[in-house]
Design a protein around this motif. Structure first.
Motif, PDB file in Angstrom:
ATOM      1  N   CYS A  98      46.364  25.624  20.082  1.00 12.63           N
ATOM      2  CA  CYS A  98      46.314  26.995  19.562  1.00 12.63           C
ATOM      3  C   CYS A  98      46.253  27.043  18.038  1.00 12.63           C
ATOM      4  O   CYS A  98      45.643  27.954  17.473  1.00 12.63           O
ATOM      5  N   HIS A  99      46.897  26.088  17.374  1.00 11.43           N
ATOM      6  CA  HIS A  99      47.009  26.121  15.916  1.00 11.43           C
ATOM      7  C   HIS A  99      45.936  25.259  15.260  1.00 11.43           C
ATOM      8  O   HIS A  99      45.488  24.263  15.827  1.00 11.43           O
ATOM      9  N   ASN A 143      42.809  27.179   5.952  1.00 10.00           N
ATOM     10  CA  ASN A 143      43.645  28.104   5.193  1.00 10.00           C
ATOM     11  C   ASN A 143      44.145  29.260   6.050  1.00 10.00           C
ATOM     12  O   ASN A 143      45.199  29.828   5.769  1.00 10.00           O
ATOM     13  N   GLN A 144      43.402  29.614   7.063  1.00  8.82           N
ATOM     14  CA  GLN A 144      43.780  30.728   7.920  1.00  8.82           C
ATOM     15  C   GLN A 144      43.860  30.267   9.362  1.00  8.82           C
ATOM     16  O   GLN A 144      42.847  29.855   9.937  1.00  8.82           O
ATOM     17  N   ASP A 145      45.068  30.333   9.906  1.00  7.73           N
ATOM     18  CA  ASP A 145      45.284  29.997  11.311  1.00  7.73           C
ATOM     19  C   ASP A 145      45.248  31.305  12.102  1.00  7.73           C
ATOM     20  O   ASP A 145      46.042  32.215  11.862  1.00  7.73           O
ATOM     21  N   LYS A 146      44.324  31.416  13.052  1.00  7.14           N
ATOM     22  CA  LYS A 146      44.115  32.670  13.757  1.00  7.14           C
ATOM     23  C   LYS A 146      45.366  33.179  14.458  1.00  7.14           C
ATOM     24  O   LYS A 146      45.607  34.390  14.506  1.00  7.14           O
ATOM     25  N   VAL A 147      46.171  32.282  14.991  1.00  5.92           N
ATOM     26  CA  VAL A 147      47.339  32.742  15.746  1.00  5.92           C
ATOM     27  C   VAL A 147      48.454  33.257  14.840  1.00  5.92           C
ATOM     28  O   VAL A 147      49.442  33.802  15.329  1.00  5.92           O
ATOM     29  N   LEU A 148      48.311  33.097  13.540  1.00  2.00           N
ATOM     30  CA  LEU A 148      49.328  33.597  12.614  1.00  2.00           C
ATOM     31  C   LEU A 148      48.984  34.982  12.080  1.00  2.00           C
ATOM     32  O   LEU A 148      49.739  35.533  11.272  1.00  2.00           O
ATOM     33  N   ALA A 149      47.880  35.554  12.517  1.00  3.15           N
ATOM     34  CA  ALA A 149      47.492  36.897  12.100  1.00  3.15           C
ATOM     35  C   ALA A 149      47.386  37.789  13.334  1.00  3.15           C
ATOM     36  O   ALA A 149      46.773  37.410  14.342  1.00  3.15           O
TER      37      ALA A 149
END
Length: 323
Positions: free
Chosen positions: A132-133, A138-144
């Motif tokens: 998933c991670h 720079n941008q992890d989709k699951v953190l947004a």
């Protein structure tokens, strides 16, 4: 070659028991060997991610996650291809999921949100953190919140379909994320709910339904999902089916004044075969199974289905959740 061996020796000293900032410093020093080959052209930019905070002594290095990888750094004599690192992340890798997860949990297991990872549904399904991670980004989709559902719905196809229905939580609009209700790293509640129960999770937003009420509705007190589908429904309020059919899954239909049929109701039905007089008379006050539960909804009268604080003792009975 000598400098590489010195760096690897320093790494082994760190693995032998050095901790804290000293460990991280040794990892960072040993990882300088990696970037001689794996530069910006080989790896995506991660300069703004938490894993690239140079001033933080806790920042991991390449060897922190991928292991010392001696054979990878120094190609053995006679080897036709460069051996892979000790720990390789990705979809097509021979590294077991528990070994990949161990590299991540070495730093992240102290977080209370991941304390129930062991034995959780995702861990039991042999999912790795890297499933998933994305670390080298720079941008992890699951953190947004806006993009995490793209990752979750990649596996949860049924929920993708439900969220496309007319009545749904505002996930497609980006106002909610899957992690607002679920903890993907493990939970003491069912369905990876963030709280210990489905209801407690729902109450984080729908506090007005919490109660306690003087007169409670038992299915509501037990599980909100008895009546609602939280991911989406074709019925308003995300109900699993339309009232009165939903209500009649537990409650028998009304029969007022002994009227159980509609034969002979003026302007609606003719007399049923063998029926001599209309079943709806002045003594029934015009009530019958049509205008009580079929042509209307139970919610027209029973408005407080989540619970009532009506102090009245009768007429109407507060136990009927009428107001």
């Amino acid at each position: 070659m000598r400098s590489r061996l010195l760096l690897l020796a320093a790494l082994f000293l760190a693995l032998a028991g050095w901790g804290g900032a000293a460990w991280a410093a040794q990892d960072a020093e040993a990882s300088k060997v990696c970037v001689k080959c794996h530069d910006s052209e080989d790896l995506p930019d991660m300069s703004r991610s938490a894993h690239a905070a140079v001033g933080d002594p806790r920042t991991p290095g390449c060897v922190t996650c991928h292991g010392p990888s001696l054979a990878h750094v120094t190609k053995p004599p006679g080897a036709k291809e460069q051996p892979k690192p000790d720990i390789v992340f990705g979809r097509n890798t021979a590294t077991p999921p528990d070994q990949r997860n161990g590299a991540c949990l070495g730093c992240h297991q102290k977080d209370a949100r991941r304390m129930l990872w062991g034995g959780s549904p995702h861990e039991s399904a042999d999912l790795a953190c890297s499933t998933c991670h994305r670390v080298h980004a720079n941008q992890d989709k699951v953190l947004a919140r806006v993009t995490e559902q793209e990752v979750c719905l990649g596996c949860h196809k049924e929920q993708r379909t439900q969220l496309a229905r007319p009545s749904h939580h505002p996930l497609p609009e980006g106002k909610m994320g899957c992690s607002d209700c679920h903890n993907p790293h493990g939970s003491a509640g069912p369905k990876l709910a963030r709280r210990d129960s489905i209801n407690d999770t729902c109450y984080t937003c729908h506090a007005e339904k919490r109660g306690p009420f003087v007169h409670s509705h038992q299915p509501v007190s037990e599980d909100c999902s008895t009546c609602h589908n939280p991911h989406g429904s074709t019925v308003a309020a995300m109900l699993k089916s339309r009232p009165p059919m939903l209500c009649q899954e537990c409650h028998t239909p009304h029969v007022a004044g002994g009227v159980g049929a509609v034969g002979g109701q003026r302007g609606v039905f003719t007399l049923a075969p063998g029926q001599l007089a209309p079943a709806v008379t002045a003594t029934t006050n015009g009530k019958n199974v049509v205008n009580l539960w079929q042509g209307r909804s139970c919610l027209n009268c029973h408005t407080q289905v989540h619970g009532s604080n009506n102090p009245s003792t009768a007429n109407p009975s507060p136990g009927f959740l009428t107001r």
